[in-house]
Write an enzyme that holds these catalytic residues in place. Structure first.
Site, PDB file in Angstrom:
ATOM      1  N   GLU A 116       1.147   3.995  12.665  1.00 46.42           N
ATOM      2  CA  GLU A 116       0.101   4.276  13.657  1.00 46.42           C
ATOM      3  C   GLU A 116      -1.281   4.337  13.012  1.00 46.42           C
ATOM      4  OE1 GLU A 116       0.183   4.435  17.147  1.00 46.42           O
ATOM      5  OE2 GLU A 116       1.974   3.403  16.424  1.00 46.42           O
ATOM      6  N   ARG A 154     -13.577 -18.437  -1.013  1.00 50.94           N
ATOM      7  CA  ARG A 154     -14.042 -19.833  -0.934  1.00 50.94           C
ATOM      8  C   ARG A 154     -15.565 -19.940  -1.046  1.00 50.94           C
ATOM      9  NH1 ARG A 154     -15.703 -21.441   3.925  1.00 50.94           N
ATOM     10  NH2 ARG A 154     -15.046 -23.614   3.821  1.00 50.94           N
TER      11      ARG A 154
END
Ligand code: ADE
Length: 252
Positions: A116, A154
């Site tokens: 949770e 990247r």
């Protein structure tokens, strides 16, 4: 760039960061990835990392102690300062602008919750920033961490070659436009022909066509990203011509 990821599933992150452009960037040592499992810092025979929530309700909550011990180990492993970023649906949605900001850091610690969630007291004491992938709920933060690592890695200098250059990406550039369409061989195909302009060798015309396609796509697909009042004269003209072209395609 150094990523430290606190997660019950470190192997998941190692896998997703090992492929393609990101895998190559890791091989080139443009970033390093370090997984940390709070279970390794849990006490007792059962190495418990979660317990039932006070006040009742479904699910389990990740405990303070193993997370605190784990985070201390992460900090002790390297003196480079790093923000702790918690992946959760309550965070701010990730954008390319945020990715660029993160890409300029030397290091970050990504905290992944399961169950949770995490005891609020740990979050309040340790977390600098909360980031969400979007308005939906995942079963844990690992996919969010994998997304951040991919998008940030990247952008590291040397990760992309010229052909892959990030400058051409959607959301890059001053206006944050969507990317234009791309085509490759064959020029003629039953599914359609490559637009003549891309085969013309006229670089200025090709650049203008791509810009126009970016403007049109953004206007059609994500109009909320395009503030037409900020467009310069050339862009306004390209967009107007593009829209006229769409109209005449519809009513030849
Ligand atoms: N963990 C659970 N849901 C998430 C979401 N939408 N973004 C990031 N982390 C999450």
């Amino acid at each position: 760039m150094r990523f430290d990821v606190i997660t019950l599933f470190p192997e998941f992150l190692a896998q997703s960061a090992g492929l393609g452009v990101v895998g190559r960037a890791q091989e080139k040592a443009l970033f390093s990835l370090h997984g940390w499992n709070p279970r390794d810092y849990a006490e007792g025979n059962y190495r418990r990392v979660d317990d039932r929530p006070f006040g009742g309700g479904p699910g389990m909550v990740m405990l303070i102690e193993p997370l605190q011990a784990c985070l201390s180990a992460v900090r002790a492993a390297d003196p480079t300062p790093a923000p702790v970023i918690y992946l959760s649906p309550q965070g701010r949605p990730l954008t390319q602008a945020k990715v660029r900001e993160l890409a300029a850091l030397p290091r970050m610690i990504l905290l992944c919750g399961r169950y949770e969630g995490i005891d609020e007291r740990f979050l309040a004491s340790a977390v600098d920033e909360e980031i969400s992938l979007g308005d939906y709920v995942l079963s844990g933060g690992e996919l969010g961490a994998a997304v951040i690592i991919d998008a940030v890695a990247r952008l590291q200098e040397g990760a992309l070659n010229d052909a892959e250059s990030a400058a051409q990406d959607s959301f890059e550039g001053e206006l944050g436009l969507l990317d234009c369409p791309h085509f490759s061989q064959p020029a003629q195909h039953p599914l359609g022909d490559v637009p003549d302009v891309l085969r013309s060798g006229n670089h200025a015309a090709i650049a203008a066509w791509r810009r126009q396609q970016s403007l049109l796509r953004t206007w059609q697909r994500r109009p909320e990203l395009l503030d037409e009042s900020t467009l310069n004269k050339a862009d306004r003209k390209l967009l107007a011509q593009g829209r006229d072209g769409l109209e005449s395609d519809k009513n030849p």
